[in-house]
Every structure is written in structure tokens, then in C-alpha cells.
Design a protein around this motif. Sequence first.
Motif, PDB file in Angstrom:
ATOM      1  N   UNK A  51       0.820  -1.220   0.000  1.00  0.00           N
ATOM      2  CA  UNK A  51       0.000   0.000   0.000  1.00  0.00           C
ATOM      3  C   UNK A  51       0.848   1.263   0.000  1.00  0.00           C
ATOM      4  N   UNK A  52       1.876   1.281   0.841  1.00  0.00           N
ATOM      5  CA  UNK A  52       2.706   2.483   0.947  1.00  0.00           C
ATOM      6  C   UNK A  52       3.561   2.701  -0.300  1.00  0.00           C
ATOM      7  N   UNK A  53       4.046   1.626  -0.885  1.00  0.00           N
ATOM      8  CA  UNK A  53       4.815   1.766  -2.120  1.00  0.00           C
ATOM      9  C   UNK A  53       3.924   2.291  -3.244  1.00  0.00           C
ATOM     10  N   UNK A  54       2.676   1.858  -3.269  1.00  0.00           N
ATOM     11  CA  UNK A  54       1.729   2.369  -4.261  1.00  0.00           C
ATOM     12  C   UNK A  54       1.452   3.852  -4.023  1.00  0.00           C
ATOM     13  N   UNK A  55       1.283   4.245  -2.770  1.00  0.00           N
ATOM     14  CA  UNK A  55       1.103   5.670  -2.445  1.00  0.00           C
ATOM     15  C   UNK A  55       2.323   6.481  -2.877  1.00  0.00           C
ATOM     16  N   UNK A  56       3.498   5.939  -2.617  1.00  0.00           N
ATOM     17  CA  UNK A  56       4.733   6.633  -2.999  1.00  0.00           C
ATOM     18  C   UNK A  56       4.833   6.747  -4.520  1.00  0.00           C
ATOM     19  N   UNK A  57       4.478   5.684  -5.236  1.00  0.00           N
ATOM     20  CA  UNK A  57       4.513   5.721  -6.698  1.00  0.00           C
ATOM     21  C   UNK A  57       3.578   6.800  -7.232  1.00  0.00           C
ATOM     22  N   UNK A  58       2.389   6.877  -6.670  1.00  0.00           N
ATOM     23  CA  UNK A  58       1.439   7.916  -7.082  1.00  0.00           C
ATOM     24  C   UNK A  58       1.988   9.312  -6.775  1.00  0.00           C
ATOM     25  N   UNK A  59       2.556   9.465  -5.589  1.00  0.00           N
ATOM     26  CA  UNK A  59       3.119  10.752  -5.183  1.00  0.00           C
ATOM     27  C   UNK A  59       4.197  11.194  -6.173  1.00  0.00           C
ATOM     28  N   UNK A  71       2.678  12.062  -9.610  1.00  0.00           N
ATOM     29  CA  UNK A  71       2.003  13.364  -9.604  1.00  0.00           C
ATOM     30  C   UNK A  71       2.983  14.532  -9.616  1.00  0.00           C
ATOM     31  N   UNK A  72       4.179  14.296  -9.093  1.00  0.00           N
ATOM     32  CA  UNK A  72       5.183  15.347  -9.010  1.00  0.00           C
ATOM     33  C   UNK A  72       6.229  15.256 -10.116  1.00  0.00           C
ATOM     34  N   UNK A  73       5.930  14.477 -11.154  1.00  0.00           N
ATOM     35  CA  UNK A  73       6.805  14.398 -12.316  1.00  0.00           C
ATOM     36  C   UNK A  73       8.127  13.693 -12.060  1.00  0.00           C
ATOM     37  N   UNK A  74       8.186  12.906 -11.039  1.00  0.00           N
ATOM     38  CA  UNK A  74       9.408  12.177 -10.678  1.00  0.00           C
ATOM     39  C   UNK A  74       9.252  10.725 -11.124  1.00  0.00           C
ATOM     40  N   UNK A  75       9.315  10.541 -12.442  1.00  0.00           N
ATOM     41  CA  UNK A  75       8.966   9.260 -13.048  1.00  0.00           C
ATOM     42  C   UNK A  75       9.934   8.133 -12.684  1.00  0.00           C
ATOM     43  N   UNK A  76      11.223   8.411 -12.598  1.00  0.00           N
ATOM     44  CA  UNK A  76      12.175   7.352 -12.250  1.00  0.00           C
ATOM     45  C   UNK A  76      11.885   6.803 -10.856  1.00  0.00           C
ATOM     46  N   UNK A  77      11.593   7.711  -9.927  1.00  0.00           N
ATOM     47  CA  UNK A  77      11.261   7.280  -8.572  1.00  0.00           C
ATOM     48  C   UNK A  77       9.937   6.518  -8.548  1.00  0.00           C
ATOM     49  N   UNK A  78       9.000   6.962  -9.359  1.00  0.00           N
ATOM     50  CA  UNK A  78       7.706   6.293  -9.450  1.00  0.00           C
ATOM     51  C   UNK A  78       7.878   4.852  -9.913  1.00  0.00           C
ATOM     52  N   UNK A  79       8.707   4.651 -10.912  1.00  0.00           N
ATOM     53  CA  UNK A  79       8.960   3.295 -11.428  1.00  0.00           C
ATOM     54  C   UNK A  79       9.566   2.418 -10.337  1.00  0.00           C
ATOM     55  N   UNK A  80      10.494   2.955  -9.571  1.00  0.00           N
ATOM     56  CA  UNK A  80      11.109   2.188  -8.477  1.00  0.00           C
ATOM     57  C   UNK A  80      10.055   1.762  -7.450  1.00  0.00           C
ATOM     58  N   UNK A  81       9.114   2.646  -7.191  1.00  0.00           N
ATOM     59  CA  UNK A  81       8.066   2.323  -6.224  1.00  0.00           C
ATOM     60  C   UNK A  81       7.098   1.278  -6.781  1.00  0.00           C
ATOM     61  N   UNK A  82       6.799   1.364  -8.089  1.00  0.00           N
ATOM     62  CA  UNK A  82       5.941   0.327  -8.679  1.00  0.00           C
ATOM     63  C   UNK A  82       6.638  -1.034  -8.627  1.00  0.00           C
ATOM     64  N   UNK A  83       7.956  -1.038  -8.781  1.00  0.00           N
ATOM     65  CA  UNK A  83       8.711  -2.287  -8.644  1.00  0.00           C
ATOM     66  C   UNK A  83       8.592  -2.828  -7.222  1.00  0.00           C
TER      67      UNK A  83
END
Length: 131
Positions: free
Chosen positions: A90-98, A101-113
Motif C-alpha cells: 500500500x505504501x509503495x503504491x502511495x509513494x509511486x502515485x506521489x 504526480x510530481x513528475x518524478x517518473x524514475x522514482x515512481x517506477x522504483x516504487x511500482x517495482x
Amino acid sequence: MILEGEPINATELLLVYYELSLFHLSQKEFIEGEKFFKRGLEEAKNRKNDLFLSLLMVLDILFLKTANLSEVLSSLEKLENERGYPYMEDLALEAARYYNENGRMDESVKMYEKVMYARKQIQRGDCSYEF
């Protein structure tokens, strides 16, 4: 289920504080979210509840501090156990969304992983949905 008039136990109270913190912070309602976060943190410290201390630390880093990817990942590592995997998901999904939303796509991908990793652990049966 908690019925009106019934006493609430410490774990249920911590869960309520955590869920309300997560809800308000993810909705960018920082005043309300921080209020529940502080109450939950104080209660988790008083109860010496490592699970909820870890959960609240993720919220703190992600929503109230810098949202530094390495700090978020480090805080999620503390949830690598049978009780923590559902929360990690749940928290990794929240982080990925965060991050998304803030245009930090590389970090988003890491969180989806990280979400996929947690789901794999859950599917293997390495988790418990109890708190």
C-alpha cells in the motif's frame, strides 16, 4: 468492527491514527494529516509498537519531509516481514502515485517495482493481514 461504546484496544487505535494520517496526507490535507500523524507517533512510541513506528516513518519521509527515494526505500525495508508486506504494498503504491504526480517518473517506477515485490511475497503466502 468497533461498535460505539466499546473500548478500543491499542492496536486498533494505532491503526486508526495511521489510516487517518495516510488518508489526509495523501489528499494534501497536511494540517489534519500531521495532527493524526503526531498522535499516532506518540501512541506508537508509548506502546513500543515497531510496526506502526515503521509505517508512520514512511508517511513522515514521503509527505512531511523531502520524499527522498533512498530514505523511502530504506524505511520500507523495515516492513519486509510477514506482517509488513501488505502495508509495504500500500505504501509503495502511495509513494509511486506521489512521485508520478510530481513528475518524478524514475522514482515512481522504483516504487511500482516495490509494489510488485510486495505482491509477490503476499502471493507466496509470506504475509499475514493481521495487525
